[in-house]
Design an enzyme around this catalytic site. Structure first.
Site, PDB file in Angstrom:
ATOM      1  N   CYS A   1       4.957  18.585  -3.002  1.00 16.98           N
ATOM      2  CA  CYS A   1       4.120  19.787  -2.830  1.00 16.98           C
ATOM      3  C   CYS A   1       2.949  19.735  -3.808  1.00 16.98           C
ATOM      4  O   CYS A   1       3.133  19.529  -5.006  1.00 16.98           O
ATOM      5  CB  CYS A   1       4.956  21.046  -3.094  1.00 16.98           C
ATOM      6  SG  CYS A   1       3.957  22.558  -3.022  1.00 16.98           S
TER       7      CYS A   1
ATOM      8  N   CYS B   1       7.267  27.058  -1.145  1.00 19.90           N
ATOM      9  CA  CYS B   1       6.507  27.914  -2.076  1.00 19.90           C
ATOM     10  C   CYS B   1       5.206  28.399  -1.448  1.00 19.90           C
ATOM     11  O   CYS B   1       4.460  29.156  -2.044  1.00 19.90           O
ATOM     12  CB  CYS B   1       6.208  27.121  -3.349  1.00 19.90           C
ATOM     13  SG  CYS B   1       4.809  25.986  -3.178  1.00 19.90           S
TER      14      CYS B   1
ATOM     15  N   HIS C   1       3.939   1.604  -5.103  1.00 19.43           N
ATOM     16  CA  HIS C   1       3.052   2.502  -4.357  1.00 19.43           C
ATOM     17  C   HIS C   1       3.801   3.688  -3.777  1.00 19.43           C
ATOM     18  O   HIS C   1       3.323   4.334  -2.840  1.00 19.43           O
ATOM     19  CB  HIS C   1       2.327   1.723  -3.241  1.00 19.43           C
ATOM     20  CG  HIS C   1       1.383   0.695  -3.771  1.00 19.43           C
ATOM     21  ND1 HIS C   1       0.891  -0.337  -3.011  1.00 19.43           N
ATOM     22  CD2 HIS C   1       0.858   0.515  -5.001  1.00 19.43           C
ATOM     23  CE1 HIS C   1       0.083  -1.089  -3.750  1.00 19.43           C
ATOM     24  NE2 HIS C   1       0.052  -0.602  -4.970  1.00 19.43           N
TER      25      HIS C   1
ATOM     26  N   TYR D   1       0.487   9.860   8.261  1.00 16.52           N
ATOM     27  CA  TYR D   1       1.580   9.337   7.419  1.00 16.52           C
ATOM     28  C   TYR D   1       2.936   9.674   8.010  1.00 16.52           C
ATOM     29  O   TYR D   1       3.875   8.887   7.942  1.00 16.52           O
ATOM     30  CB  TYR D   1       1.460   9.878   5.988  1.00 16.52           C
ATOM     31  CG  TYR D   1       0.565   9.007   5.128  1.00 16.52           C
ATOM     32  CD1 TYR D   1      -0.791   9.301   4.989  1.00 16.52           C
ATOM     33  CD2 TYR D   1       1.049   7.866   4.498  1.00 16.52           C
ATOM     34  CE1 TYR D   1      -1.637   8.479   4.246  1.00 16.52           C
ATOM     35  CE2 TYR D   1       0.224   7.037   3.746  1.00 16.52           C
ATOM     36  CZ  TYR D   1      -1.122   7.349   3.626  1.00 16.52           C
ATOM     37  OH  TYR D   1      -1.956   6.525   2.897  1.00 16.52           O
TER      38      TYR D   1
ATOM     39  N   ALA E   1       8.592 -14.993   5.825  1.00 14.00           N
ATOM     40  CA  ALA E   1       9.546 -14.591   4.788  1.00 14.00           C
ATOM     41  C   ALA E   1      10.965 -14.524   5.346  1.00 14.00           C
ATOM     42  O   ALA E   1      11.926 -14.921   4.679  1.00 14.00           O
ATOM     43  CB  ALA E   1       9.136 -13.229   4.226  1.00 14.00           C
TER      44      ALA E   1
ATOM     45  N   GLN F   1       5.326  -3.353  -3.082  1.00 16.43           N
ATOM     46  CA  GLN F   1       4.159  -2.511  -2.786  1.00 16.43           C
ATOM     47  C   GLN F   1       4.435  -1.686  -1.527  1.00 16.43           C
ATOM     48  O   GLN F   1       3.641  -0.835  -1.151  1.00 16.43           O
ATOM     49  CB  GLN F   1       2.915  -3.377  -2.567  1.00 16.43           C
ATOM     50  CG  GLN F   1       2.533  -4.216  -3.774  1.00 16.43           C
ATOM     51  CD  GLN F   1       1.439  -5.201  -3.431  1.00 16.43           C
ATOM     52  OE1 GLN F   1       0.257  -4.950  -3.643  1.00 16.43           O
ATOM     53  NE2 GLN F   1       1.818  -6.343  -2.895  1.00 16.43           N
TER      54      GLN F   1
ATOM     55  N   GLY G   1       4.706 -12.217   0.937  1.00 21.58           N
ATOM     56  CA  GLY G   1       4.142 -11.356   1.976  1.00 21.58           C
ATOM     57  C   GLY G   1       3.117 -10.360   1.476  1.00 21.58           C
ATOM     58  O   GLY G   1       3.065  -9.217   1.944  1.00 21.58           O
ATOM     59  N   THR G   2       2.301 -10.802   0.496  1.00 21.57           N
ATOM     60  CA  THR G   2       1.208  -9.928   0.052  1.00 21.57           C
ATOM     61  C   THR G   2      -0.095 -10.717   0.030  1.00 21.57           C
ATOM     62  O   THR G   2      -0.124 -11.882  -0.350  1.00 21.57           O
ATOM     63  CB  THR G   2       1.494  -9.300  -1.333  1.00 21.57           C
ATOM     64  OG1 THR G   2       0.360  -8.494  -1.726  1.00 21.57           O
ATOM     65  CG2 THR G   2       1.764 -10.340  -2.405  1.00 21.57           C
ATOM     66  N   SER G   3      -1.164 -10.028   0.408  1.00 23.92           N
ATOM     67  CA  SER G   3      -2.486 -10.698   0.454  1.00 23.92           C
ATOM     68  C   SER G   3      -3.067 -10.848  -0.947  1.00 23.92           C
ATOM     69  O   SER G   3      -4.109 -11.474  -1.127  1.00 23.92           O
ATOM     70  CB  SER G   3      -3.447  -9.875   1.331  1.00 23.92           C
ATOM     71  OG  SER G   3      -3.540  -8.543   0.828  1.00 23.92           O
TER      72      SER G   3
HETATM   73  P1  OAD Z   1      -1.556  -6.950   3.483  1.00 23.28           P
HETATM   74  O1  OAD Z   1      -1.546  -6.522   4.915  1.00 23.28           O
HETATM   75  O2  OAD Z   1      -2.823  -6.889   2.708  1.00 23.28           O
HETATM   76  O3  OAD Z   1      -1.053  -8.464   3.386  1.00 23.28           O
HETATM   77  C1  OAD Z   1       0.113  -8.856   4.073  1.00 23.28           C
HETATM   78  C2  OAD Z   1       0.314 -10.321   3.769  1.00 23.28           C
HETATM   79  O4  OAD Z   1       1.549 -10.741   4.352  1.00 23.28           O
HETATM   80  C3  OAD Z   1      -0.780 -11.211   4.350  1.00 23.28           C
HETATM   81  O5  OAD Z   1      -1.172 -12.154   3.363  1.00 23.28           O
HETATM   82  C4  OAD Z   1      -0.077 -11.908   5.528  1.00 23.28           C
HETATM   83  O6  OAD Z   1      -0.561 -13.238   5.704  1.00 23.28           O
HETATM   84  C5  OAD Z   1       1.343 -11.949   5.060  1.00 23.28           C
HETATM   85  N1  OAD Z   1       2.364 -11.967   6.121  1.00 23.28           N
HETATM   86  C6  OAD Z   1       2.325 -11.364   7.330  1.00 23.28           C
HETATM   87  N2  OAD Z   1       3.474 -11.590   8.000  1.00 23.28           N
HETATM   88  C7  OAD Z   1       4.273 -12.336   7.167  1.00 23.28           C
HETATM   89  C8  OAD Z   1       5.575 -12.889   7.256  1.00 23.28           C
HETATM   90  N3  OAD Z   1       6.320 -12.726   8.363  1.00 23.28           N
HETATM   91  N4  OAD Z   1       6.061 -13.602   6.207  1.00 23.28           N
HETATM   92  C9  OAD Z   1       5.319 -13.790   5.077  1.00 23.28           C
HETATM   93  N5  OAD Z   1       4.052 -13.289   4.921  1.00 23.28           N
HETATM   94  C10 OAD Z   1       3.556 -12.576   5.962  1.00 23.28           C
HETATM   95  O7  OAD Z   1      -0.421  -6.102   2.757  1.00 23.28           O
HETATM   96  P2  OAD Z   1      -0.195  -5.983   1.185  1.00 23.28           P
HETATM   97  O8  OAD Z   1      -0.565  -7.231   0.464  1.00 23.28           O
HETATM   98  O9  OAD Z   1       1.193  -5.471   0.990  1.00 23.28           O
HETATM   99  O10 OAD Z   1      -1.715  -0.076  -0.570  1.00 23.28           O
HETATM  100  O11 OAD Z   1      -1.243  -4.821   0.783  1.00 23.28           O
HETATM  101  C11 OAD Z   1      -1.226  -4.329  -0.550  1.00 23.28           C
HETATM  102  C12 OAD Z   1      -1.569  -2.872  -0.507  1.00 23.28           C
HETATM  103  O12 OAD Z   1      -2.815  -2.672   0.231  1.00 23.28           O
HETATM  104  C13 OAD Z   1      -0.558  -2.011   0.231  1.00 23.28           C
HETATM  105  O13 OAD Z   1       0.520  -1.649  -0.592  1.00 23.28           O
HETATM  106  C14 OAD Z   1      -1.412  -0.814   0.626  1.00 23.28           C
HETATM  107  C15 OAD Z   1      -2.618  -1.574   1.152  1.00 23.28           C
HETATM  108  O14 OAD Z   1      -3.754  -0.797   1.210  1.00 23.28           O
HETATM  109  C16 OAD Z   1      -2.058   1.254  -0.433  1.00 23.28           C
HETATM  110  O15 OAD Z   1      -2.090   1.793   0.649  1.00 23.28           O
HETATM  111  C17 OAD Z   1      -2.364   1.937  -1.731  1.00 23.28           C
END
Ligand code: OAD
Length: 254
Positions: free
Chosen positions: A133, A156, A125, A69, A237, A107, A193-195
Site C-alpha cells: 500500500c 486503509c 527486484h 502487473y 538453462a 532478478q 539467463g540474464t542479458s
Molecule cells: P532479459 O530479457 O534482459 O535477458 C534474458 C536473457 O536470458 C537473455 O540474455 C537471453 O538470451 C537469455 N535466455 C533466454 N532464454 C534462455 C534459456 N532458455 N536459457 C538460458 N538463457 C536464456 O532479462 P534479465 O537479464 O533478467 O528489471 O533482465 C534484467 C532486468 O531487466 C529484469 O529483472 C527487469 C528488466 O527490466 C526490472 O524490471 C527492474
C-alpha cells in the site's frame, strides 16, 4: 544433452566451497514466462518500460500499470518451475548435505525458484506476488485471482502497487547486503539467463572475480560479460543445469 560441459567445470563444481548463482528472466523462459529483451517476444519489445515499470508511470496511470502487473502475476500463477529451476534447488540441497554454502540471487519476480524448492534466495527486484500500500505501507502476498479493480484498494483506503523494483528505484537494502556478502565469499559464480545489462546485477561477476571465484555464464547467446567468464556455456538453462548437476553427482558417486 547437445551442449558440451567442460570436465574442468564439473570438477570446479565438485570442489567449490561456496557457490553463488545469479539468475535472470532466461531461466523462466522455458516455463513459458516472457523475458524482457528477447527481440521478438520480449516484454520490452512489446511494451515501453518507461510507460509501465517506473514510479512516474504509476503516478501517471496507476490503473493501467497495476492491471499490467496483475496480468503478469496471473500468468505466473499458471506456470510451473522447469528443469533449470529444479536443478538449482537440487544443487542447493546437495551442497547443504556436503556442508558447502549456496546462495541464489535472482532478478526474477515470479518466485519459481522457491516453487522448485530453492531456499537461500535473494530477490533483487522484489516479487510480483507481493503488493504494497502506497499509503500505509502494508505489504501482503496475493495468490488469488485478479483484483476487483485497478488500482487495487488497500483496506486503509490507499492503493496497492506491485512489490517489484521499478527503474529509478533503489533495490531492497537487505537484498544488496546479502548479495554482497555472498559474492565476497564465493569461489564459484554462475550467471544464468540474464542479458547482464541491468545494474547492479550486471556487476556481480566482477565482485565474484574480485573474491577470487571462477565464473560461469549459461545463456543462449553472448552477453557483455561473456568475455569475463571462465566458462561460457551456450545452451538452454533447462538443459545445461540439470546435466551439470547430474555430472557433479555422478563424479562424486552420489
Ligand atoms: P532479459 O530479457 O534482459 O535477458 C534474458 C536473457 O536470458 C537473455 O540474455 C537471453 O538470451 C537469455 N535466455 C533466454 N532464454 C534462455 C534459456 N532458455 N536459457 C538460458 N538463457 C536464456 O532479462 P534479465 O537479464 O533478467 O528489471 O533482465 C534484467 C532486468 O531487466 C529484469 O529483472 C527487469 C528488466 O527490466 C526490472 O524490471 C527492474
Amino acid at each position: 544433452m547437445s551442449v558440451p560441459i567442460p570436465l574442468e567445470l564439473v570438477d570446479a563444481l565438485r570442489a567449490a566451497r561456496a557457490v553463488v548463482v545469479l539468475t535472470g528472466a532466461g531461466i523462466s523462459a522455458e516455463s513459458g514466462i516472457a523475458t524482457f529483451r528477447d527481440a521478438m517476444d520480449g516484454l520490452w519489445a512489446k511494451f515501453d518500460p518507461s510507460e509501465l515499470a517506473t514510479p512516474e508511470a504509476f503516478a501517471r496511470d496507476p490503473a493501467m500499470v497495476t492491471r499490467w502487473y496483475d496480468e503478469r502475476r496471473l500468468r505466473c500463477a499458471k506456470v510451473r518451475p522447469n528443469p533449470g529451476h529444479q536443478a538449482l534447488a537440487k544443487l542447493e540441497q546437495e551442497l547443504a548435505r556436503e556442508h558447502r554454502s549456496f546462495m541464489l540471487i535472482t532478478q526474477n519476480v515470479d518466485r519459481l525458484h522457491q516453487k522448485a524448492g530453492s531456499v537461500n534466495v535473494v530477490e533483487l527486484h522484489g516479487s510480483i506476488w507481493v503488493w504494497r500500500c502506497v499509503t500505509c505501507g502494508v505489504e501482503k502476498e496475493y495468490r488469488g485471482g485478479a483484483f476487483d479493480s485497478y488500482p487495487p484498494a488497500c483496506g486503509c483506503g490507499g492503493v496497492l502497487r506491485p512489490g517489484v523494483v521499478w527503474f529509478g528505484e533503489s533495490l531492497p537494502a537487505e537484498a544488496i547486503r546479502a548479495s554482497e556478502k555472498a559474492l565476497a565469499a564465493c569461489d564459484l559464480f554462475f550467471s544464468v539467463g540474464t542479458s547482464s545489462v541491468v545494474f547492479p546485477a550486471a556487476d556481480f561477476i566482477h565482485a565474484a572475480q574480485a573474491a577470487g571465484a571462477r565464473t560461469v555464464e549459461v545463456n543462449l547467446e553472448p552477453t557483455p560479460v561473456s568475455h569475463l567468464a571462465d566458462w561460457s556455456i551456450f545452451g538452454k538453462a533447462g538443459e545445461v543445469l540439470p546435466f551439470l548437476v547430474a555430472e557433479k553427482a555422478a563424479k562424486q558417486g552420489d
